[in-house]
Design a protein around this motif. Structure first.
Motif, PDB file in Angstrom:
ATOM      1  N   LEU A  87      47.641  24.744 -28.893  1.00  0.00           N
ATOM      2  CA  LEU A  87      48.560  24.236 -27.867  1.00  0.00           C
ATOM      3  C   LEU A  87      47.840  23.439 -26.784  1.00  0.00           C
ATOM      4  CD1 LEU A  87      50.904  27.337 -27.514  1.00  0.00           C
ATOM      5  CD2 LEU A  87      51.294  25.213 -28.791  1.00  0.00           C
ATOM      6  N   ARG A  88      46.616  23.008 -27.094  1.00  0.00           N
ATOM      7  CA  ARG A  88      45.839  22.188 -26.149  1.00  0.00           C
ATOM      8  C   ARG A  88      46.294  20.736 -26.314  1.00  0.00           C
ATOM      9  NH1 ARG A  88      40.214  24.046 -28.527  1.00  0.00           N
ATOM     10  NH2 ARG A  88      41.405  23.351 -30.339  1.00  0.00           N
ATOM     11  N   LYS A  89      46.995  20.217 -25.312  1.00  0.00           N
ATOM     12  CA  LYS A  89      47.620  18.888 -25.400  1.00  0.00           C
ATOM     13  C   LYS A  89      46.657  17.769 -25.761  1.00  0.00           C
ATOM     14  CE  LYS A  89      50.534  19.914 -21.616  1.00  0.00           C
ATOM     15  NZ  LYS A  89      51.219  19.471 -20.417  1.00  0.00           N
ATOM     16  N   ASN A  90      45.407  17.832 -25.309  1.00  0.00           N
ATOM     17  CA  ASN A  90      44.438  16.771 -25.586  1.00  0.00           C
ATOM     18  C   ASN A  90      43.661  16.985 -26.880  1.00  0.00           C
ATOM     19  OD1 ASN A  90      45.206  15.524 -23.210  1.00  0.00           O
ATOM     20  ND2 ASN A  90      43.616  16.511 -22.005  1.00  0.00           N
ATOM     21  N   SER A  91      44.006  18.003 -27.620  1.00  0.00           N
ATOM     22  CA  SER A  91      43.319  18.296 -28.873  1.00  0.00           C
ATOM     23  C   SER A  91      43.884  17.432 -30.004  1.00  0.00           C
ATOM     24  CB  SER A  91      43.502  19.772 -29.226  1.00  0.00           C
ATOM     25  OG  SER A  91      43.044  20.043 -30.534  1.00  0.00           O
ATOM     26  N   VAL A  92      43.009  16.970 -30.893  1.00  0.00           N
ATOM     27  CA  VAL A  92      43.476  16.177 -32.040  1.00  0.00           C
ATOM     28  C   VAL A  92      44.283  17.047 -33.003  1.00  0.00           C
ATOM     29  CG1 VAL A  92      41.608  14.486 -31.911  1.00  0.00           C
ATOM     30  CG2 VAL A  92      41.319  16.506 -33.341  1.00  0.00           C
ATOM     31  N   THR A  93      44.193  18.372 -32.858  1.00  0.00           N
ATOM     32  CA  THR A  93      44.963  19.278 -33.724  1.00  0.00           C
ATOM     33  C   THR A  93      46.102  19.957 -32.968  1.00  0.00           C
ATOM     34  OG1 THR A  93      43.280  20.979 -33.332  1.00  0.00           O
ATOM     35  CG2 THR A  93      43.091  19.698 -35.376  1.00  0.00           C
ATOM     36  N   PHE A  94      46.523  19.364 -31.854  1.00  0.00           N
ATOM     37  CA  PHE A  94      47.647  19.907 -31.078  1.00  0.00           C
ATOM     38  C   PHE A  94      48.852  20.110 -31.994  1.00  0.00           C
ATOM     39  CE2 PHE A  94      51.555  19.011 -28.589  1.00  0.00           C
ATOM     40  CZ  PHE A  94      51.516  20.106 -27.742  1.00  0.00           C
ATOM     41  N   GLY A  95      49.420  21.315 -31.955  1.00  0.00           N
ATOM     42  CA  GLY A  95      50.591  21.624 -32.774  1.00  0.00           C
ATOM     43  C   GLY A  95      50.264  22.094 -34.180  1.00  0.00           C
ATOM     44  N   ASN A  96      48.996  22.027 -34.572  1.00  0.00           N
ATOM     45  CA  ASN A  96      48.594  22.521 -35.892  1.00  0.00           C
ATOM     46  C   ASN A  96      48.333  24.013 -35.818  1.00  0.00           C
ATOM     47  OD1 ASN A  96      48.642  19.832 -36.557  1.00  0.00           O
ATOM     48  ND2 ASN A  96      46.496  19.703 -37.124  1.00  0.00           N
ATOM     49  N   HIS A  97      48.462  24.661 -36.966  1.00  0.00           N
ATOM     50  CA  HIS A  97      48.154  26.087 -37.016  1.00  0.00           C
ATOM     51  C   HIS A  97      47.171  26.375 -38.142  1.00  0.00           C
ATOM     52  CE1 HIS A  97      51.343  25.926 -40.091  1.00  0.00           C
ATOM     53  NE2 HIS A  97      50.756  26.981 -40.619  1.00  0.00           N
ATOM     54  N   PHE A  98      46.538  27.515 -38.018  1.00  0.00           N
ATOM     55  CA  PHE A  98      45.621  28.006 -39.039  1.00  0.00           C
ATOM     56  C   PHE A  98      45.972  29.464 -39.279  1.00  0.00           C
ATOM     57  CE2 PHE A  98      41.762  30.159 -40.401  1.00  0.00           C
ATOM     58  CZ  PHE A  98      41.334  29.339 -41.432  1.00  0.00           C
ATOM     59  N   SER A  99      45.973  29.865 -40.538  1.00  0.00           N
ATOM     60  CA  SER A  99      46.263  31.258 -40.857  1.00  0.00           C
ATOM     61  C   SER A  99      45.178  31.825 -41.757  1.00  0.00           C
ATOM     62  CB  SER A  99      47.631  31.383 -41.520  1.00  0.00           C
ATOM     63  OG  SER A  99      47.667  30.687 -42.741  1.00  0.00           O
TER      64      SER A  99
END
Length: 184
Positions: A87-99
């Protein structure tokens, strides 16, 4: 201990070395010097534990600043699917998840840094979930996302009819309605 990077920056898996024989096993589940040098220098200040039955889904939870928490999680008994959402807005993976599957058998640990929503679903008949955090629980700063958010599209490895969520978790906002308080 072995450190394994994930496709999402700062989100890591830790594999402790377990030494076993016919009597059982021994492992160091946490070593502060190694953790603070290799994962995060901020001290972990509290241990928490929960016990749940199959189908219980806890999450997706987070706390807003200044009470944001990083977590080091593991399963002591049973098996869970553990999920973190960037949920880090400036991250290139914003909105991605890992399980990842965490279990008493595989002994893997999962480090979820600040700026992530976190949740888990119990896949075994019962699970004991243990986690260390780097900040206190502050109920007034608690936030979250709905577990079944269509944008996130998380496969919880359970049928919808098997999932048991709290009444509070059932009404959390979906991703498109959530304003993240995290920039980095």
């Amino acid at each position: 201990m072995k450190l394994i990077k994930t496709p999402i920056k700062d989100l890591v898996i830790i594999e402790p070395r377990a030494f076993g024989d016919e009597r059982g096993y021994f492992m160091e589940s946490f070593k502060s010097e190694w953790f603070y040098k290799n994962v995060n220098p901020k001290p972990l200040i509290q241990d928490n534990e929960s016990k749940s039955t199959k189908g219980v889904l806890r999450g997706l939870h987070l706390q807003a600043p200044p009470f944001t928490q990083a977590k080091l999680v593991r399963v002591v008994q049973g098996e869970v699917l553990d999920v973190a959402v960037d949920l880090r807005k400036n991250s290139v993976t914003f909105g991605n998840h890992f399980s990842i599957i965490l279990s008493a058998d595989n002994k893997k640990q999962f480090y979820v840094p600040r700026g992530f929503a976190h949740g888990f679903a119990v896949l075994s008949d019962e699970a004991v979930f243990s986690y260390k955090v780097d900040n206190v629980y502050a109920p007034d700063y608690e936030m979250g996302l709905r577990w079944d958010d269509p944008v996130l599209g998380i496969d919880w490895q359970l049928g919808r009819e098997e999932v048991q969520v709290s009444s509070k978790d059932a009404v959390l906002p979906i991703f498109n309605e959530f304003e993240s308080p995290f920039t980095t």
